[in-house]
Scaffold this motif. Structure first.
Motif, PDB file in Angstrom:
ATOM      1  N   ALA A  96       0.533   1.222  16.322  1.00 60.83           N
ATOM      2  CA  ALA A  96      -0.276   0.026  16.082  1.00 60.83           C
ATOM      3  C   ALA A  96      -1.495   0.316  15.225  1.00 60.83           C
ATOM      4  CB  ALA A  96      -0.706  -0.594  17.415  1.00 60.83           C
ATOM      5  N   ASP A  97      -2.078   1.520  15.382  1.00 62.35           N
ATOM      6  CA  ASP A  97      -3.292   1.821  14.622  1.00 62.35           C
ATOM      7  C   ASP A  97      -3.013   2.158  13.161  1.00 62.35           C
ATOM      8  OD1 ASP A  97      -2.035   4.203  15.198  1.00 62.35           O
ATOM      9  OD2 ASP A  97      -3.878   5.303  15.623  1.00 62.35           O
ATOM     10  N   ARG A  98      -1.743   2.223  12.770  1.00 61.70           N
ATOM     11  CA  ARG A  98      -1.389   2.486  11.363  1.00 61.70           C
ATOM     12  C   ARG A  98      -0.895   1.231  10.653  1.00 61.70           C
ATOM     13  NH1 ARG A  98       2.113   7.984  10.921  1.00 61.70           N
ATOM     14  NH2 ARG A  98       2.048   7.294   8.743  1.00 61.70           N
ATOM     15  N   VAL A  99      -0.838   0.121  11.356  1.00 58.65           N
ATOM     16  CA  VAL A  99      -0.352  -1.138  10.783  1.00 58.65           C
ATOM     17  C   VAL A  99      -1.537  -1.978  10.311  1.00 58.65           C
ATOM     18  CG1 VAL A  99       0.862  -3.310  11.267  1.00 58.65           C
ATOM     19  CG2 VAL A  99       1.721  -1.148  12.214  1.00 58.65           C
ATOM     20  N   LEU A 100      -1.434  -2.515   9.107  1.00 61.74           N
ATOM     21  CA  LEU A 100      -2.408  -3.461   8.563  1.00 61.74           C
ATOM     22  C   LEU A 100      -1.682  -4.773   8.303  1.00 61.74           C
ATOM     23  CD1 LEU A 100      -5.133  -4.287   7.276  1.00 61.74           C
ATOM     24  CD2 LEU A 100      -4.344  -3.220   5.150  1.00 61.74           C
ATOM     25  N   VAL A 101      -2.123  -5.837   8.970  1.00 62.11           N
ATOM     26  CA  VAL A 101      -1.494  -7.151   8.814  1.00 62.11           C
ATOM     27  C   VAL A 101      -2.135  -7.868   7.631  1.00 62.11           C
ATOM     28  CG1 VAL A 101      -1.024  -9.376   9.907  1.00 62.11           C
ATOM     29  CG2 VAL A 101      -0.993  -7.279  11.286  1.00 62.11           C
ATOM     30  N   LEU A 102      -1.296  -8.364   6.720  1.00 63.89           N
ATOM     31  CA  LEU A 102      -1.760  -9.052   5.521  1.00 63.89           C
ATOM     32  C   LEU A 102      -1.118 -10.435   5.435  1.00 63.89           C
ATOM     33  CD1 LEU A 102      -1.414  -6.024   3.064  1.00 63.89           C
ATOM     34  CD2 LEU A 102      -3.534  -6.884   4.075  1.00 63.89           C
ATOM     35  N   THR A 103      -1.387 -11.137   4.339  1.00 64.72           N
ATOM     36  CA  THR A 103      -0.806 -12.469   4.179  1.00 64.72           C
ATOM     37  C   THR A 103       0.499 -12.457   3.399  1.00 64.72           C
ATOM     38  OG1 THR A 103      -2.202 -12.822   2.234  1.00 64.72           O
ATOM     39  CG2 THR A 103      -3.014 -13.675   4.327  1.00 64.72           C
ATOM     40  N   SER A 104       0.753 -11.410   2.623  1.00 63.87           N
ATOM     41  CA  SER A 104       1.987 -11.369   1.841  1.00 63.87           C
ATOM     42  C   SER A 104       2.231  -9.958   1.341  1.00 63.87           C
ATOM     43  CB  SER A 104       1.891 -12.317   0.637  1.00 63.87           C
ATOM     44  OG  SER A 104       0.913 -11.861  -0.278  1.00 63.87           O
ATOM     45  N   SER A 105       3.476  -9.685   0.977  1.00 62.50           N
ATOM     46  CA  SER A 105       3.782  -8.398   0.358  1.00 62.50           C
ATOM     47  C   SER A 105       3.132  -8.314  -1.020  1.00 62.50           C
ATOM     48  CB  SER A 105       5.300  -8.207   0.249  1.00 62.50           C
ATOM     49  OG  SER A 105       5.902  -9.280  -0.455  1.00 62.50           O
ATOM     50  N   ARG A 151       3.010 -16.906   6.155  1.00 65.32           N
ATOM     51  CA  ARG A 151       2.023 -16.106   5.442  1.00 65.32           C
ATOM     52  C   ARG A 151       1.580 -14.881   6.241  1.00 65.32           C
ATOM     53  NH1 ARG A 151       3.978 -16.546   1.802  1.00 65.32           N
ATOM     54  NH2 ARG A 151       2.336 -15.584   0.586  1.00 65.32           N
ATOM     55  N   ILE A 152       2.537 -14.114   6.718  1.00 67.44           N
ATOM     56  CA  ILE A 152       2.234 -12.863   7.406  1.00 67.44           C
ATOM     57  C   ILE A 152       3.147 -11.763   6.852  1.00 67.44           C
ATOM     58  CG2 ILE A 152       2.271 -11.601   9.589  1.00 67.44           C
ATOM     59  CD1 ILE A 152       1.455 -14.073  11.034  1.00 67.44           C
ATOM     60  N   ALA A 153       2.518 -10.693   6.407  1.00 71.07           N
ATOM     61  CA  ALA A 153       3.216  -9.483   5.982  1.00 71.07           C
ATOM     62  C   ALA A 153       2.457  -8.303   6.583  1.00 71.07           C
ATOM     63  CB  ALA A 153       3.275  -9.394   4.461  1.00 71.07           C
ATOM     64  N   TYR A 154       2.888  -7.090   6.269  1.00 66.92           N
ATOM     65  CA  TYR A 154       2.220  -5.929   6.868  1.00 66.92           C
ATOM     66  C   TYR A 154       2.497  -4.693   6.042  1.00 66.92           C
ATOM     67  CZ  TYR A 154       6.929  -5.195   8.709  1.00 66.92           C
ATOM     68  OH  TYR A 154       8.288  -5.026   8.823  1.00 66.92           O
ATOM     69  N   VAL A 155       1.668  -3.701   6.223  1.00 64.94           N
ATOM     70  CA  VAL A 155       1.917  -2.377   5.670  1.00 64.94           C
ATOM     71  C   VAL A 155       1.740  -1.355   6.787  1.00 64.94           C
ATOM     72  CG1 VAL A 155       1.380  -2.759   3.244  1.00 64.94           C
ATOM     73  CG2 VAL A 155      -0.461  -2.302   4.823  1.00 64.94           C
ATOM     74  N   VAL A 156       2.605  -0.349   6.791  1.00 63.87           N
ATOM     75  CA  VAL A 156       2.437   0.816   7.658  1.00 63.87           C
ATOM     76  C   VAL A 156       1.850   1.901   6.773  1.00 63.87           C
ATOM     77  CG1 VAL A 156       3.532   2.479   9.168  1.00 63.87           C
ATOM     78  CG2 VAL A 156       4.383   0.123   9.100  1.00 63.87           C
ATOM     79  N   LEU A 157       0.645   2.332   7.102  1.00 60.64           N
ATOM     80  CA  LEU A 157      -0.128   3.202   6.222  1.00 60.64           C
ATOM     81  C   LEU A 157      -0.206   4.638   6.733  1.00 60.64           C
ATOM     82  CD1 LEU A 157      -3.105   0.734   5.688  1.00 60.64           C
ATOM     83  CD2 LEU A 157      -1.469   1.419   3.919  1.00 60.64           C
ATOM     84  N   PRO A 158      -0.332   5.591   5.830  1.00 61.38           N
ATOM     85  CA  PRO A 158      -0.723   6.941   6.253  1.00 61.38           C
ATOM     86  C   PRO A 158      -2.097   6.858   6.925  1.00 61.38           C
ATOM     87  CG  PRO A 158       0.094   6.961   3.993  1.00 61.38           C
ATOM     88  CD  PRO A 158      -0.059   5.523   4.379  1.00 61.38           C
ATOM     89  N   PRO A 159      -2.363   7.693   7.930  1.00 61.00           N
ATOM     90  CA  PRO A 159      -3.623   7.576   8.680  1.00 61.00           C
ATOM     91  C   PRO A 159      -4.864   7.574   7.803  1.00 61.00           C
ATOM     92  CG  PRO A 159      -2.138   9.113   9.780  1.00 61.00           C
ATOM     93  CD  PRO A 159      -1.504   8.763   8.470  1.00 61.00           C
ATOM     94  N   GLN A 160      -4.865   8.361   6.730  1.00 57.83           N
ATOM     95  CA  GLN A 160      -6.064   8.469   5.899  1.00 57.83           C
ATOM     96  C   GLN A 160      -6.344   7.216   5.079  1.00 57.83           C
ATOM     97  OE1 GLN A 160      -3.190  10.040   5.492  1.00 57.83           O
ATOM     98  NE2 GLN A 160      -2.737  10.581   3.372  1.00 57.83           N
ATOM     99  N   LEU A 161      -5.367   6.287   5.003  1.00 58.74           N
ATOM    100  CA  LEU A 161      -5.555   5.064   4.211  1.00 58.74           C
ATOM    101  C   LEU A 161      -5.927   3.850   5.044  1.00 58.74           C
ATOM    102  CD1 LEU A 161      -2.674   5.167   1.553  1.00 58.74           C
ATOM    103  CD2 LEU A 161      -5.071   5.828   1.285  1.00 58.74           C
TER     104      LEU A 161
END
Length: 487
Positions: free
Chosen positions: A186-195, A335-345
């Motif tokens: 969960a701490d690596r997910v950023l919820v956005l509005t679109s890809s 209008r919901i998308a997401y990214v799974v990010l490397p921890p440093q990002l």
């Protein structure tokens, strides 16, 4: 001034506001020059057929805004504002609109030239990438939304976490780990509005203007436009039946700082990136500290076995940014998308996101989290996968029956659209224009090739249209192509 009182565009304004705007416009246009006396409020009220209090309210507002001076015992006068003298009069609004070249930054000009990414408000066959929305379980969604509002109350009306609501981030992490073989929390997910927002963030946060990025050729048009708008130099790499040709990248490893991929279901060819190529790219990114931007836009809809696991779960170097969206799996209006990010990002990307739109709507996030946690998302995707598979089969049959003289279908193993290559010698633009004239929408293939070497053809979206609607549209298209071939 009488015209302002009866003009339909200002009918909703109170009388004093209409008078105030009329006088202000006369001053701005130079018709009332600096120092010129205005009619007494009593006289103007009598002339206009309104109360003196109405005129007084208009004059008071003009005085507060600095357009007029009021002198006790002398009356009201146009203020000495040089900017509105006759010699420096502001051009009329129509004249301003006639300027064709606004003063934009280089980035702004690039964004404007791109034309943006616009979707049809009411899609018609065969607009690609559009899911079926008419069968979405709205009553269930509304019930879950009421539960959210009952439990959260007015808290859901406040600003939300820029990274995204924790229940939704947790649900997304669980989903991509289980269904896509990702390595997420969960701490690596950023919820956005679109890809699209995710790609723009990556372009602006990970690369500088002038930096190079490898892209698939052909490539998703929204990605290309996001990278162009950020001032990046896109380096096209050909795609074959096994995905992007990695050898081209490995032979010039320092030529770009990132690569953009749709490895599970390449857009628009439908190819799946082979495992050995995935591993080679992951090692390239780890060795040269470059980035892999993985767009997993429609992997939920795979019609021949299970889809290949995502690249992010294979990457031990944390150089892969995984992008997902609910636009196609549920409905575009969410209008919901997401990214799974490397921890440093995570932190820098979340901070950057606050400069764009702050956060995604909390009520929709919390409702979606319940939808996923309750097993409804998985059930809905399974149902729609069956529906879309039937519609693809119907489209293939219709194309072979009615369009075999014009196109060769490239039957996909997943997704929401089917590529077709023109075989009749008709120019792609002619075919698309002919289709549009009969109410059929096609996306050309050649424009998706940055190198300009692509085959002429088009994409045919099928997911949002019933077999009957597909049948009607295919017959219209057949007639249009026949007419265009034999004018």
């Amino acid at each position: 001034m009488q015209a302002w009182l009866v003009h339909p565009a200002y009918a909703a304004l109170p009388l004093h506001a209409r008078i105030q705007r009329a006088v202000r416009q006369l001053i701005v246009d130079g018709a009332l020059g600096p120092g010129r006396p205005l009619p007494a409020s009593r006289a103007l009220a009598r002339s206009l057929g309104v109360s003196r209090d109405t005129v007084e309210a208009a004059y008071c507002q003009l005085h507060a805004e600095g357009f007029i001076d009021r002198r006790v015992g002398s009356g009201s006068f146009v203020a000495e504002v040089k900017a509105f003298s006759a010699a420096q009069k502001v051009p009329p609004r129509d004249a301003l609109q006639r300027h064709k070249e606004p003063s934009l930054s280089k980035r702004g000009a690039a964004m404007s030239r791109s034309g943006g990414v616009r979707e049809q408000l009411v899609p018609r066959p065969f607009a690609p990438g559009v899911p079926e929305t008419r069968s979405f379980p709205l009553s269930l969604w509304e019930r879950l939304e009421r539960q959210v509002l009952k439990e959260t109350g007015t808290q859901a009306l406040l600003h939300g976490d820029p990274q995204g609501a924790e229940p939704l981030r947790r649900a997304i992490a669980d989903y991509v780990n289980l269904e896509r073989g990702a390595h997420a929390s969960a701490d690596r997910v950023l919820v956005l509005t679109s890809s699209q927002q995710a790609m723009a963030l990556c372009a602006n946060m990970l690369l500088d203007p002038g930096d190079r990025i490898f892209i698939e050729d052909p490539v998703y048009y929204g990605a290309r436009k996001a990278f162009d708008a950020a001032g990046l130099e896109c380096v096209p790499i050909p795609v074959d039946h096994q995905g992007i040709t990695v050898e081209r990248i490995l032979s010039q490893p320092h030529k770009a700082k990132a690569v953009f991929l749709t490895p599970s279901h390449q857009f628009p060819t439908g190819a799946t990136l082979a495992l050995d190529r995935r591993l080679s790219l992951i090692e390239w990114a780890g060795k040269h500290q470059t980035w892999i931007i993985e767009d997993d836009y429609d992997s939920e809809f795979h019609y021949a076995g299970k889809p290949t696991a995502c690249m992010q779960g294979l990457d031990p170097h944390d150089r892969t940014i995984y992008i997902g969206t609910f636009t196609k799996s549920l409905f575009p209006g969410l209008r919901i998308a997401y990214v799974v990010l490397p921890p440093q990002l995570v932190k820098p990307m979340t901070v950057a996101r606050t400069l764009l739109d702050g956060h995604t709507a909390s009520i929709a996030q919390l409702t979606l989290a319940r939808f996923m946690d309750g097993g409804h998302f998985g059930a809905y995707v399974r149902t729609m996968r069956g529906v879309y598979c039937e519609r693809l089969d119907a489209l293939v049959g219709l194309v072979r029956t009615h369009l075999s003289a014009f196109v060769e279908p490239r039957i996909p193993i997943g997704g929401l659209q089917m590529p077709c290559v023109l075989t009749c010698g008709l120019p792609e633009c002619t075919a698309i224009d002919a289709a549009r004239r009969v109410g059929v929408e096609l996306l050309g293939l050649s424009a998706l090739h940055a190198s300009g070497a692509g085959e002429a053809g088009f994409l045919m979206g099928f997911a949002a249209y019933t077999p009957i609607e597909l049948d009607v549209a295919v017959r219209k298209l057949a007639g249009a192509l026949k007419a265009a071939t034999n004018p």
